[in-house]
Design a protein around this motif. Structure first.
Motif, mmCIF file in Angstrom:
data_model
loop_
_atom_site.group_PDB
_atom_site.id
_atom_site.type_symbol
_atom_site.label_atom_id
_atom_site.label_comp_id
_atom_site.label_asym_id
_atom_site.label_seq_id
_atom_site.Cartn_x
_atom_site.Cartn_y
_atom_site.Cartn_z
ATOM 1 N N HIS A 53 2.006 -25.512 15.692
ATOM 2 C CA HIS A 53 1.438 -24.541 16.624
ATOM 3 C C HIS A 53 1.103 -25.115 18.001
ATOM 4 N N LEU A 54 1.036 -26.438 18.127
ATOM 5 C CA LEU A 54 0.771 -27.015 19.444
ATOM 6 C C LEU A 54 1.996 -26.857 20.353
ATOM 7 N N PRO A 55 1.807 -26.540 21.614
ATOM 8 C CA PRO A 55 2.951 -26.273 22.503
ATOM 9 C C PRO A 55 3.950 -27.426 22.582
ATOM 10 N N TRP A 56 3.463 -28.684 22.569
ATOM 11 C CA TRP A 56 4.363 -29.819 22.763
ATOM 12 C C TRP A 56 5.177 -30.175 21.525
ATOM 13 N N SER A 57 4.790 -29.670 20.362
ATOM 14 C CA SER A 57 5.530 -30.010 19.140
ATOM 15 C C SER A 57 6.080 -28.798 18.406
ATOM 16 N N ARG A 58 5.662 -27.601 18.803
ATOM 17 C CA ARG A 58 6.046 -26.399 18.083
ATOM 18 C C ARG A 58 7.550 -26.187 18.095
ATOM 19 N N GLY A 59 8.171 -26.304 19.254
ATOM 20 C CA GLY A 59 9.618 -26.083 19.340
ATOM 21 C C GLY A 59 10.406 -27.094 18.517
ATOM 22 N N PHE A 60 9.975 -28.354 18.550
ATOM 23 C CA PHE A 60 10.664 -29.389 17.787
ATOM 24 C C PHE A 60 10.551 -29.119 16.289
ATOM 25 N N ALA A 61 9.356 -28.721 15.822
ATOM 26 C CA ALA A 61 9.143 -28.478 14.387
ATOM 27 C C ALA A 61 9.981 -27.315 13.886
ATOM 28 N N ARG A 62 10.326 -26.383 14.790
ATOM 29 C CA ARG A 62 11.083 -25.210 14.360
ATOM 30 C C ARG A 62 12.581 -25.362 14.566
ATOM 31 N N SER A 63 12.997 -26.441 15.261
ATOM 32 C CA SER A 63 14.426 -26.581 15.550
ATOM 33 C C SER A 63 14.954 -27.915 15.043
ATOM 34 N N ARG A 64 14.989 -28.941 15.883
ATOM 35 C CA ARG A 64 15.587 -30.223 15.505
ATOM 36 C C ARG A 64 14.878 -30.888 14.335
ATOM 37 N N GLY A 65 13.570 -30.667 14.217
ATOM 38 C CA GLY A 65 12.829 -31.326 13.144
ATOM 39 C C GLY A 65 12.776 -30.561 11.847
ATOM 40 N N ARG A 66 13.311 -29.330 11.819
ATOM 41 C CA ARG A 66 13.127 -28.473 10.655
ATOM 42 C C ARG A 66 13.757 -29.047 9.390
ATOM 43 N N ALA A 67 14.953 -29.628 9.516
ATOM 44 C CA ALA A 67 15.643 -30.141 8.322
ATOM 45 C C ALA A 67 14.832 -31.247 7.653
ATOM 46 N N GLY A 68 14.317 -32.180 8.437
ATOM 47 C CA GLY A 68 13.528 -33.266 7.873
ATOM 48 C C GLY A 68 12.194 -32.798 7.330
ATOM 49 N N LEU A 69 11.560 -31.850 7.998
ATOM 50 C CA LEU A 69 10.282 -31.326 7.536
ATOM 51 C C LEU A 69 10.449 -30.569 6.220
ATOM 52 N N THR A 70 11.530 -29.819 6.108
ATOM 53 C CA THR A 70 11.796 -29.106 4.863
ATOM 54 C C THR A 70 12.089 -30.082 3.731
ATOM 55 N N LEU A 71 12.856 -31.134 4.033
ATOM 56 C CA LEU A 71 13.151 -32.156 3.022
ATOM 57 C C LEU A 71 11.857 -32.793 2.521
ATOM 58 N N ALA A 72 10.933 -33.097 3.434
ATOM 59 C CA ALA A 72 9.663 -33.695 3.026
ATOM 60 C C ALA A 72 8.862 -32.742 2.158
ATOM 61 N N GLY A 73 8.806 -31.474 2.561
ATOM 62 C CA GLY A 73 8.011 -30.501 1.827
ATOM 63 C C GLY A 73 8.545 -30.197 0.444
ATOM 64 N N ARG A 74 9.820 -30.455 0.212
ATOM 65 C CA ARG A 74 10.411 -30.178 -1.100
ATOM 66 C C ARG A 74 10.665 -31.460 -1.883
ATOM 67 N N ARG A 75 11.536 -32.311 -1.371
ATOM 68 C CA ARG A 75 11.969 -33.488 -2.133
ATOM 69 C C ARG A 75 10.847 -34.499 -2.319
ATOM 70 N N LEU A 76 10.111 -34.791 -1.256
ATOM 71 C CA LEU A 76 9.058 -35.792 -1.382
ATOM 72 C C LEU A 76 7.909 -35.288 -2.249
ATOM 73 N N LEU A 77 7.657 -33.985 -2.216
ATOM 74 C CA LEU A 77 6.631 -33.426 -3.094
ATOM 75 C C LEU A 77 7.026 -33.591 -4.554
ATOM 76 N N ARG A 78 8.295 -33.370 -4.854
ATOM 77 C CA ARG A 78 8.761 -33.542 -6.233
ATOM 78 C C ARG A 78 8.661 -34.993 -6.664
ATOM 79 N N ALA A 79 8.996 -35.915 -5.765
ATOM 80 C CA ALA A 79 8.878 -37.338 -6.092
ATOM 81 C C ALA A 79 7.428 -37.704 -6.381
ATOM 82 N N GLY A 80 6.497 -37.125 -5.612
ATOM 83 C CA GLY A 80 5.087 -37.374 -5.865
ATOM 84 C C GLY A 80 4.644 -36.854 -7.216
ATOM 85 N N VAL A 81 5.180 -35.701 -7.628
ATOM 86 C CA VAL A 81 4.855 -35.155 -8.947
ATOM 87 C C VAL A 81 5.364 -36.082 -10.046
ATOM 88 N N VAL A 82 6.557 -36.619 -9.878
ATOM 89 C CA VAL A 82 7.100 -37.557 -10.868
ATOM 90 C C VAL A 82 6.165 -38.746 -11.055
#
Length: 348
Positions: A53-82
Motif C-alpha cells: 500500500h505504500l506509494p513507493w512499493s505498491r506498483g512493484f508488489a503488484r507487477s514485477r514483484g508479484r511472481a516472487g511474492l506469490t511463490l513465497a506466500g505459497r511454496r515457502l509457507l508449505r515448506a514451513g509447514v513441513v
C-alpha cells in the motif's frame, strides 16, 4: 515488448519479488529485536501489508514483484509447514493423558464448527469462513495453508484469513498473561490453557513463557496435540473438495474456485511431508542441534511466507467485509478461549 507467457515482464521471473521478501524478513527481525514483544511473524505480515500500500512499493508488489511474492506466500509457507513436523513428538503428546486429549479434541471441534457456522451466517465471501475456522482451531497460518491447498482457495481469501488469525494470535500474547492471576490458574493450568487456545506455535511459546518453565512445557505439549489434527483435518477438507470436483466433472455444479479440471490431492504432498518429519522426530534419534536449526529455518520460511501473503491483502476490499471479519475473529477467540478454560478446569 509484449510480456512473456505467464505474465513475467522482461523475463525477471520471481527473483525481484523474492528480493523484496528477503528485505521484508530482515526488517521483521529488526522490528522484533527492537520490540521483543512483537513476534517476527506478526512484523513480517504487517510489513507485507505496508509494502502493498505504500506509494513507493505498491506498483512493484503488484507487477514485477508479484511472481516472487506469490511463490513465497505459497511454496515457502508449505515448506514451513513441513518443518513444523519436527516440533511434534507423538510419544510426548500421548503422554498428556486421555482427559487432556479429549479436552483438546472437544475445544478444536467446537471452535472449528462454531466459527465455520458463524462465518457463513455473516456472509463472508469465498473460503474465508472455512480458513478462519481452521486457523483458530488448529495452528494458525500453517493450518490455513494446508486446508487452502485442498480447497484451491483464492489468494485473497488466504491472505485475509492469515491476517486475521495472525493478528488475533498476537493479541493473545499481551492479553492472556494478564488473566493468569484473576482466573485463578496454576502455572501448569495456565500453560494448558494457552496451548489449547492460542493459534501459532511461536505465539504459544511467547505467551506461556511468562508463567515459567512448567507452564511452557505443558503449553507446548497441548499445542502439539492440536497440531496433530492438522493432517486429518486437511484430508477431510480435501475429500470434500474431491467430491465437489467429481460433481463438477459430471456437470452438477460450477467451478467456483477457479480449478483447472485437475483432481485435487486427497492429502497435499507437504502435509505428507509434515507427517513424515513428525514420525522421524518421534524416533528420538535427531540431535538437539539439528532440531534448533530446523526451528530457526522454519521461522524464516514462515516469516517470508507471511510477508508475501501480506502483500496480497487489499485493505479497501478487506474494509468492505471488515466488520464481519472482525466480528468472526472476536467470536472465535471467545469460543476457543472460553472452551479451553472450561476444559482445563474440568481436567485439572
Amino acid at each position: 515488448m509484449r510480456p512473456r507467457p505467464g505474465g513475467r515482464r522482461g523475463g525477471a521471473g520471481p527473483l525481484p519479488g523474492l528480493g523484496l521478501v528477503a528485505g521484508g524478513v530482515v526488517a521483521a527481525w529488526g522490528v522484533h529485536l527492537l520490540l521483543p514483544a512483537v513476534p517476527v511473524l506478526t512484523a513480517a505480515l504487517v510489513l507485507g501489508v505496508g509494502a502493498a500500500h505504500l506509494p513507493w512499493s505498491r506498483g512493484f508488489a503488484r507487477s514485477r514483484g508479484r511472481a516472487g511474492l506469490t511463490l513465497a506466500g505459497r511454496r515457502l509457507l508449505r515448506a514451513g509447514v513441513v518443518l513444523l513436523g519436527l516440533e511434534l513428538s507423538l510419544g510426548a503428546v500421548l503422554g498428556l493423558g486421555w482427559a487432556t486429549v479429549t479436552m483438546v479434541l472437544a475445544v478444536v471441534a467446537a471452535t472449528f464448527g462454531g466459527t465455520l457456522w458463524l462465518g457463513r451466517r455473516l456472509g463472508l465471501p469465498g473460503d474465508q469462513p472455512l480458513l478462519v475456522a481452521t486457523g483458530y482451531a488448529v495452528c494458525g497460518a500453517s493450518a490455513i495453508a494446508a486446508v487452502s491447498e485442498g480447497r484451491r482457495s483464492a489468494e485473497r481469501d488466504v491472505a485475509a484469513s492469515v491476517a486475521l488469525v495472525t493478528l488475533c494470535g498476537t493479541l493473545a500474547i499481551a492479553v492472556l498473561p494478564l488473566l493468569h492471576g484473576p482466573l485463578g490458574l496454576t502455572d501448569a493450568a495456565f500453560g494448558r490453557w494457552v496451548g489449547a487456545s492460542v493459534h501459532d506455535v511461536g505465539q504459544v511459546v511467547a505467551t506461556a513463557q511468562t508463567a515459567g518453565d512448567a507452564a511452557l512445557a505443558d503449553a507446548v505439549l497441548v499445542k502439539l496435540m492440536r497440531v496433530v489434527l492438522l493432517a486429518p483435518l486437511a484430508a477431510m477438507v480435501a475429500a470434500v473438495g474431491v467430491s465437489a470436483w467429481r460433481r463438477r466433472e459430471h456437470g452438477a455444479g460450477d467451478d467456483t474456485h477457479g480449478t483447472t479440471g485437475r483432481r485435487p490431492p486427497l492429502v497435499p504432498l507437504f502435509v505428507a511431508g509434515f507427517l513424515a518429519l513428525a514420525a522421524v522426530r518421534s524416533t528420538g534419534l535427531l540431535p538437539p542441534g539439528l532440531l534448533e536449526t530446523a526451528a530457526g529455518l522454519r521461522e524464516v520460511l514462515l516469516a517470508a511466507a507471511l510477508f508475501g501473503l501480506g502483500t496480497g491483502v487489499h485493505l479497501p476490499s478487506l474494509a468492505r467485509t471488515g466488520w464481519r471479519l472482525a466480528a468472526l475473529g472476536a467470536a472465535a477467540w471467545a469460543v476457543i478461549a472460553g472452551g479451553a478454560y472450561a476444559g482445563v478446569l474440568l481436567t485439572a
